[in-house]
Design a protein around this motif. Structure first.
Motif, PDB file in Angstrom:
ATOM      1  N   VAL A   1       7.575  19.536  15.003  1.00 53.45           N
ATOM      2  CA  VAL A   1       7.820  18.663  16.054  1.00 53.45           C
ATOM      3  C   VAL A   1       8.508  18.568  17.297  1.00 53.45           C
ATOM      4  O   VAL A   1       8.559  20.069  17.633  1.00 53.45           O
ATOM      5  N   VAL A   2       7.463  17.523  17.748  1.00 52.62           N
ATOM      6  CA  VAL A   2       7.850  17.885  19.814  1.00 52.62           C
ATOM      7  C   VAL A   2       9.184  16.448  20.195  1.00 52.62           C
ATOM      8  O   VAL A   2       8.710  15.952  19.594  1.00 52.62           O
ATOM      9  N   VAL A   3       9.920  17.690  20.638  1.00 41.84           N
ATOM     10  CA  VAL A   3      10.983  16.745  21.697  1.00 41.84           C
ATOM     11  C   VAL A   3      10.486  15.478  22.529  1.00 41.84           C
ATOM     12  O   VAL A   3       9.323  16.420  23.256  1.00 41.84           O
ATOM     13  N   ARG A   4      10.473  14.195  22.199  1.00 41.03           N
ATOM     14  CA  ARG A   4      10.353  13.247  23.053  1.00 41.03           C
ATOM     15  C   ARG A   4      11.696  13.561  24.420  1.00 41.03           C
ATOM     16  O   ARG A   4      12.505  13.373  24.237  1.00 41.03           O
TER      17      ARG A   4
ATOM     18  N   LYS B   1      17.936   8.601  20.413  1.00 38.42           N
ATOM     19  CA  LYS B   1      19.833   7.753  19.067  1.00 38.42           C
ATOM     20  C   LYS B   1      21.032   7.578  20.163  1.00 38.42           C
ATOM     21  O   LYS B   1      21.275   8.433  20.731  1.00 38.42           O
ATOM     22  N   ASP B   2      20.792   6.425  21.089  1.00 38.72           N
ATOM     23  CA  ASP B   2      22.132   6.131  22.039  1.00 38.72           C
ATOM     24  C   ASP B   2      22.148   6.686  22.847  1.00 38.72           C
ATOM     25  O   ASP B   2      22.905   7.470  23.711  1.00 38.72           O
ATOM     26  N   GLY B   3      20.761   7.379  23.373  1.00 41.94           N
ATOM     27  CA  GLY B   3      20.541   8.579  24.858  1.00 41.94           C
ATOM     28  C   GLY B   3      20.135   9.459  24.635  1.00 41.94           C
ATOM     29  O   GLY B   3      20.058  10.627  25.457  1.00 41.94           O
ATOM     30  N   GLU B   4      20.726   9.784  23.483  1.00 44.90           N
ATOM     31  CA  GLU B   4      20.729  11.524  23.333  1.00 44.90           C
ATOM     32  C   GLU B   4      19.225  11.877  22.241  1.00 44.90           C
ATOM     33  O   GLU B   4      19.238  11.191  21.377  1.00 44.90           O
TER      34      GLU B   4
ATOM     35  N   VAL C   1      18.719  18.015  20.970  1.00 38.26           N
ATOM     36  CA  VAL C   1      18.368  18.231  21.478  1.00 38.26           C
ATOM     37  C   VAL C   1      18.768  18.705  22.878  1.00 38.26           C
ATOM     38  O   VAL C   1      18.926  17.821  23.460  1.00 38.26           O
ATOM     39  N   GLN C   2      18.811  20.060  24.086  1.00 36.31           N
ATOM     40  CA  GLN C   2      19.273  19.815  25.417  1.00 36.31           C
ATOM     41  C   GLN C   2      18.219  20.422  25.786  1.00 36.31           C
ATOM     42  O   GLN C   2      17.820  20.286  26.915  1.00 36.31           O
ATOM     43  N   ASP C   3      16.227  20.457  25.114  1.00 32.23           N
ATOM     44  CA  ASP C   3      15.785  21.543  25.706  1.00 32.23           C
ATOM     45  C   ASP C   3      14.695  19.863  26.201  1.00 32.23           C
ATOM     46  O   ASP C   3      14.657  19.044  26.244  1.00 32.23           O
ATOM     47  N   LYS C   4      13.638  20.538  27.378  1.00 25.62           N
ATOM     48  CA  LYS C   4      12.793  19.831  27.790  1.00 25.62           C
ATOM     49  C   LYS C   4      11.891  18.634  27.552  1.00 25.62           C
ATOM     50  O   LYS C   4      11.485  19.094  25.559  1.00 25.62           O
ATOM     51  N   PRO C   5      11.667  17.521  27.206  1.00 27.09           N
ATOM     52  CA  PRO C   5      10.032  16.747  26.402  1.00 27.09           C
ATOM     53  C   PRO C   5       9.082  17.763  26.303  1.00 27.09           C
ATOM     54  O   PRO C   5       8.740  18.265  27.495  1.00 27.09           O
ATOM     55  N   GLY C   6       7.981  17.715  25.383  1.00 28.94           N
ATOM     56  CA  GLY C   6       7.313  18.273  25.124  1.00 28.94           C
ATOM     57  C   GLY C   6       7.793  19.928  24.855  1.00 28.94           C
ATOM     58  O   GLY C   6       6.234  20.034  24.533  1.00 28.94           O
ATOM     59  N   THR C   7       8.769  20.085  25.068  1.00 23.56           N
ATOM     60  CA  THR C   7       9.460  21.264  23.411  1.00 23.56           C
ATOM     61  C   THR C   7       8.974  20.903  22.243  1.00 23.56           C
ATOM     62  O   THR C   7       9.315  19.641  22.166  1.00 23.56           O
ATOM     63  N   ARG C   8       8.421  22.363  21.569  1.00 23.86           N
ATOM     64  CA  ARG C   8       7.507  21.959  20.035  1.00 23.86           C
ATOM     65  C   ARG C   8       9.397  23.110  19.710  1.00 23.86           C
ATOM     66  O   ARG C   8       8.889  24.572  19.548  1.00 23.86           O
TER      67      ARG C   8
END
Length: 318
Positions: A315-318, A234-237, A285-292
């Protein structure tokens, strides 16, 4: 008045002290019951047993293979994976319980298991089990059923997970399992994974939630229901959006604890405008995409205690 000799008084004191001294604990716990062994793969087996009664004072369990101890686990653990075994080989396992004084129970009844043949160069995992269904069998047990997985050779076993923890294993021909030892009025989230003889594990099945029934005299469950977790930028975050139905606790709920991967991460607090029906919360979240992440929440009750956890969502971070 007749006086008792000093030596007699001293002897009497020693006798009383000996009588009052705490006797050493020499009573052994009973042998573990309900022991089973299941082939997990061509080189590993899964051994399970029943939980000892609290009054038995068990502090650990020893697992034996053909009379040789191969694993020691704590009192709260009632299952273990034994690796480093040989394919196409028969094994026999027993379990002994030990208490704090080191008293060991008799060995359990021996349970045999024969491992399947090794399949060379099998790197293909089974498909995910499908259509997981779960029903409560009273306050402390549940039955799970799922659609069979497929494998290029053969499914050897199914592992059942509660949240992120494996809690049970059944054979590859089974498509159902009965779980005991659950807590009353508690929400559980289950998934199932298939495994083959080369120890390739499938993706998880679709998750299924279960709320066990209340114990006798226990009030209604206090978990947040219809809990969802969605990764959204959302809004680049990048962040995770949570939503749930507010539990009925007999009063207004102004605080929730949020757990990520089993650890308390933050407290979600509202002031005078706490949601009354449907609540929502977003965290960055600050972790890289793919973090579960595995996420769950629980509400603070009017008496200050914390209620039952919601279902756990992955949930997996996008």
């Amino acid at each position: 008045m007749r006086r008792i000799p000093t030596t007699a008084v001293a002897a009497l004191g020693l006798l009383l002290a000996a009588c009052s001294a705490k006797q050493p604990d020499t009573q052994s716990p009973p042998a573990p019951g309900g022991v089973t062994a299941q082939a997990s793969s061509a080189t590993s087996a899964h051994v399970m047993w029943g939980q000892a009664a609290e009054s038995d004072g068990v502090t650990r369990y020893d697992v034996y293979r053909a009379g040789i101890r191969v694993k020691t686990v704590g009192a709260t653990t009632t299952m273990v994976d034994i690796g480093g075994l040989k394919a196409s080989t028969a094994y026999t396992f027993t379990v002994r319980a030990l208490d704090a004084a080191g008293n060991a129970s008799p060995p359990s009844s021996p349970v045999p298991v024969t491992l399947p043949a090794q399949v060379p160069d099998d790197h293909k995992a089974p498909t995910a089990p499908g259509s997981l269904r779960v029903r409560a069998d009273g306050a402390r047990a549940a039955t799970l059923e799922w659609g069979a997985a497929r494998d290029n050779v053969r499914v050897t076993s199914y592992d059942i997970y509660q949240g992120q923890s494996k809690i049970h294993t059944v054979g590859g021909n089974a498509t159902a399992a009965h779980l005991t030892g659950l807590r009353p009025a508690t929400v559980y989230t289950f998934t199932v994974r298939a495994r083959d003889g080369a120890d390739n594990a499938s993706p998880p099945s679709p998750s299924a939630d279960l709320t066990t029934g209340p114990a006798a005299g226990q009030g209604p469950s206090t978990e947040p229901t219809a809990f969802t977790a969605t990764a959204r930028t959302k809004d680049g975050e990048r962040g995770v959006e949570l939503a749930w139905t507010v539990p009925r606790t007999g009063g207004e709920v102004k605080e929730y604890q949020m757990y990520l991967d089993g650890r308390l991460t933050t407290t979600i607090a509202w002031g005078a405008d706490a949601p009354q029906s449907r609540a929502a919360y977003r965290f960055v979240v600050q972790d890289k995409p793919g973090t579960r992440y595995a996420v769950k929440i629980r509400a603070q009750l009017p008496d200050g205690d914390w209620g039952t956890f919601s279902a756990e969502r992955t949930v997996v971070v996008r």
